[in-house]
Scaffold this active site. Structure first.
Site, short mmCIF file in Angstrom:
data_model
loop_
_atom_site.label_atom_id
_atom_site.label_comp_id
_atom_site.label_asym_id
_atom_site.label_seq_id
_atom_site.Cartn_x
_atom_site.Cartn_y
_atom_site.Cartn_z
N GLY A 153 -3.00 9.39 -4.39
CA GLY A 153 -4.25 9.58 -5.12
C GLY A 153 -4.28 10.78 -6.05
N HIS B 122 -7.32 3.03 3.69
CA HIS B 122 -7.16 3.85 4.89
C HIS B 122 -8.49 4.08 5.62
CE1 HIS B 122 -3.32 4.87 2.97
NE2 HIS B 122 -2.93 5.44 4.09
N GLU C 267 -2.52 8.69 8.10
CA GLU C 267 -1.08 8.47 8.13
C GLU C 267 -0.42 9.15 9.33
OE1 GLU C 267 1.14 6.79 6.07
OE2 GLU C 267 -0.60 5.86 5.09
N CYS D 145 -11.08 3.21 -0.07
CA CYS D 145 -9.64 3.36 0.18
C CYS D 145 -9.33 2.54 1.41
CB CYS D 145 -9.29 4.83 0.39
SG CYS D 145 -7.59 5.13 0.95
N CYS E 189 -4.31 -1.37 -2.13
CA CYS E 189 -4.49 0.07 -2.36
C CYS E 189 -5.46 0.22 -3.51
CB CYS E 189 -3.14 0.72 -2.69
SG CYS E 189 -3.25 2.46 -3.15
N ASN E 190 -6.57 0.88 -3.28
CA ASN E 190 -7.57 1.03 -4.33
C ASN E 190 -7.05 1.83 -5.51
OD1 ASN E 190 -9.21 0.67 -1.64
ND2 ASN E 190 -10.63 0.16 -3.29
N ASP F 126 0.87 -1.18 0.00
CA ASP F 126 0.00 0.00 0.00
C ASP F 126 0.89 1.22 0.00
OD1 ASP F 126 -2.35 1.58 0.07
OD2 ASP F 126 -2.18 1.78 2.24
N SER F 127 0.32 2.35 -0.37
CA SER F 127 1.08 3.60 -0.35
C SER F 127 1.43 4.01 1.07
CB SER F 127 0.27 4.71 -1.03
OG SER F 127 -0.97 4.90 -0.36
#
Length: 283
Positions: free
Chosen positions: A44, A188, A154, A186, A74-75, A11-12
């Site tokens: 994104g 997150h 984050e 997402c 990660c979408n 994932d980012s």
């Protein structure tokens, strides 16, 4: 490829930890390498080509470490990179699809909301699943987008007053329009469940794809005879492209939470020995 090799998860940032928790429930004996591209999060708002490049670099780094498959948790990365990755790497590549189908099946109001990042809305996967599942059912899909929510998660601020204010602004129009299902587009966003419920009570049923992705990953690995034969609980190694010390407290908090309990609020997840195994990696 050895069945004893780890499963890679990319994932980012920290959002994919919500998917990792589901993977560990579905396949508790597997070992995992979780790569967070914290040096470049959020992705994104980046260009399509940059998203593909960052995703390619991350999956290449996991491949170099010998993973037997990669879950792109990660979408946004999934929306732009899956075809390219599957053509390049001879290992299973599993991506995310926004959970529009179960939301459409569950709605009573006929209105479904999708909370997503700019990149996910710009990609084709969301439009495809809306066209495939929502349009034939006559279900209206409303989209909400924010550039602020991923950085807040984050920063370890998922439950902050600032986060709740952002959610109030972006989701209130969906409530006013009668949406009763909210697709978390997402990885997150499951960590925002507590804040969403604090602001909107039970207006929404929250829907995400983590559990479905975990089940699909297990099926894919089983079909390739890649499920581990280990009987002990597998370990996780966390890899970050940014500052390890900055990542550690946020990872420690989120790893200890389960974003998929029955009321969609964080609770204790599978046990991870402390301290976390977090390493820096260049991609």
């Amino acid at each position: 490829m050895s069945s004893a090799a780890p499963v890679g998860v990319f994932d980012s940032g920290v959002g994919g930890l919500s998917v990792l928790a589901e993977l560990r429930r579905a396949m508790p004996h597997e070992e995992y390498l979780y790569l967070a591209d914290t040096a470049h999060v959020p992705i994104g708002a980046r260009s399509d080509e940059e998203i593909r490049d960052l995703t390619d670099r991350a999956v290449s780094a996991l491949h170099a470490r010998g993973v037997k498959g990669v879950v792109v948790a990660c979408n946004t990365a999934s929306a732009f990179s899956l075809s390219h990755l599957r053509a390049r790497f001879a290992i299973p590549i599993i991506g995310l699809v926004p959970a529009v189908k179960p939301a459409v099946e569950a709605t009573r109001s006929g209105v479904v909301g999708v909370l997503a990042t700019p990149g996910t809305l710009r990609g084709t996967l969301l439009a495809d699943v809306i066209r495939q599942f929502a349009d034939p059912a006559g279900v209206k899909v409303l989209q909400a987008v924010s550039r602020e929510l991923v950085p807040l998660v984050e920063a370890g601020q998922a439950d902050s007053s600032e986060t709740q204010a952002v959610l109030r602004e972006v989701l209130s129009p969906l409530v006013q329009a009668g949406a009763d299902q909210l697709v978390l587009g997402c990885t997150h966003y499951p960590f925002l469940a507590g804040s969403i419920h604090a602001e909107f009570g039970n207006c929404f049923t929250l829907v995400d794809s983590g559990a479905a992705v975990a089940r699909h990953t297990r099926r894919v690995l089983a079909a390739e005879n890649l499920l581990t034969a280990r009987t002990e609980t597998g370990k996780v190694t966390y890899l970050v492209t940014g500052d390890v010390d900055a990542a550690r407290p946020v990872f420690a908090t989120l790893v200890s939470q389960n974003v998929h309990n029955e009321d969609h609020t964080p609770a204790a997840a599978s046990t991870q020995a402390a301290p976390l195994r977090i390493e820096h990696i260049h991609t």
